[in-house]
Design a protein around this motif. Structure first.
Motif, mmCIF file in Angstrom:
data_model
loop_
_atom_site.group_PDB
_atom_site.id
_atom_site.type_symbol
_atom_site.label_atom_id
_atom_site.label_comp_id
_atom_site.label_asym_id
_atom_site.label_seq_id
_atom_site.Cartn_x
_atom_site.Cartn_y
_atom_site.Cartn_z
ATOM 1 N N MET A 1 0.827 -1.179 0.000
ATOM 2 C CA MET A 1 0.000 0.000 0.000
ATOM 3 C C MET A 1 0.880 1.255 0.000
ATOM 4 N N TYR A 2 1.873 1.293 0.866
ATOM 5 C CA TYR A 2 2.723 2.475 0.939
ATOM 6 C C TYR A 2 3.532 2.644 -0.336
ATOM 7 N N GLY A 3 3.961 1.535 -0.913
ATOM 8 C CA GLY A 3 4.683 1.597 -2.177
ATOM 9 C C GLY A 3 3.811 2.135 -3.290
ATOM 10 N N TRP A 4 2.543 1.735 -3.319
ATOM 11 C CA TRP A 4 1.615 2.216 -4.335
ATOM 12 C C TRP A 4 1.435 3.727 -4.196
ATOM 13 N N ILE A 5 1.252 4.202 -2.971
ATOM 14 C CA ILE A 5 1.094 5.643 -2.736
ATOM 15 C C ILE A 5 2.357 6.373 -3.161
ATOM 16 N N TYR A 6 3.512 5.864 -2.769
ATOM 17 C CA TYR A 6 4.776 6.527 -3.086
ATOM 18 C C TYR A 6 5.010 6.575 -4.594
ATOM 19 N N ARG A 7 4.673 5.500 -5.300
ATOM 20 C CA ARG A 7 4.866 5.478 -6.756
ATOM 21 C C ARG A 7 3.951 6.456 -7.468
ATOM 22 N N HIS A 8 2.804 6.762 -6.902
ATOM 23 C CA HIS A 8 1.860 7.655 -7.551
ATOM 24 C C HIS A 8 2.044 9.121 -7.170
ATOM 25 N N LEU A 9 2.962 9.407 -6.288
ATOM 26 C CA LEU A 9 3.259 10.800 -5.968
ATOM 27 C C LEU A 9 4.110 11.388 -7.089
ATOM 28 N N PRO A 10 3.851 12.643 -7.471
ATOM 29 C CA PRO A 10 4.609 13.249 -8.565
ATOM 30 C C PRO A 10 5.964 13.772 -8.100
ATOM 31 N N GLY A 11 6.880 13.926 -9.054
ATOM 32 C CA GLY A 11 8.145 14.587 -8.794
ATOM 33 C C GLY A 11 9.287 13.640 -8.513
ATOM 34 N N PRO A 12 10.475 14.226 -8.362
ATOM 35 C CA PRO A 12 11.660 13.431 -8.026
ATOM 36 C C PRO A 12 11.628 12.977 -6.568
ATOM 37 N N ALA A 20 5.107 12.690 0.914
ATOM 38 C CA ALA A 20 4.739 11.561 1.772
ATOM 39 C C ALA A 20 4.689 12.007 3.235
ATOM 40 N N LEU A 21 5.643 12.803 3.652
ATOM 41 C CA LEU A 21 5.644 13.323 5.019
ATOM 42 C C LEU A 21 4.434 14.222 5.245
ATOM 43 N N LEU A 22 4.114 15.057 4.278
ATOM 44 C CA LEU A 22 2.953 15.925 4.381
ATOM 45 C C LEU A 22 1.668 15.100 4.466
ATOM 46 N N LEU A 23 1.601 14.036 3.718
ATOM 47 C CA LEU A 23 0.436 13.154 3.757
ATOM 48 C C LEU A 23 0.267 12.524 5.137
ATOM 49 N N VAL A 24 1.363 12.094 5.738
ATOM 50 C CA VAL A 24 1.317 11.510 7.077
ATOM 51 C C VAL A 24 0.843 12.544 8.093
ATOM 52 N N VAL A 25 1.339 13.765 7.984
ATOM 53 C CA VAL A 25 0.938 14.828 8.910
ATOM 54 C C VAL A 25 -0.547 15.129 8.769
ATOM 55 N N VAL A 26 -1.053 15.162 7.551
ATOM 56 C CA VAL A 26 -2.476 15.433 7.323
ATOM 57 C C VAL A 26 -3.334 14.316 7.907
ATOM 58 N N VAL A 27 -2.940 13.075 7.696
ATOM 59 C CA VAL A 27 -3.723 11.947 8.216
ATOM 60 C C VAL A 27 -3.732 11.949 9.742
#
Length: 52
Positions: A1-12, A20-27
């Motif tokens: 699941m985390y790999g899928w999210i990470y692969r779909h995030l844009p950018g380098p 990913a860190l921002l997503l964790v903070v929001v959740v």
């Protein structure tokens, strides 16, 4: 699941890590300020009774 999210995030890689860190903070923020207060009345954590 985390790999899928990470692969779909844009950018380098640095941008992905920051997103990913921002997503964790929001959740975590949503859980602490919205979800947990909403379910707190249904969780009997403060009902402490001692019977003899």
């Amino acid at each position: 699941m985390y790999g899928w999210i990470y692969r779909h995030l844009p950018g380098p890689t640095p941008v992905r890590a920051l997103l990913a860190l921002l997503l964790v903070v929001v959740v975590v923020t949503l859980l602490l300020f919205v979800v947990f207060p909403a379910i707190e009345p249904f969780v009997p954590l403060n009902d402490v009774t001692v019977q003899r």
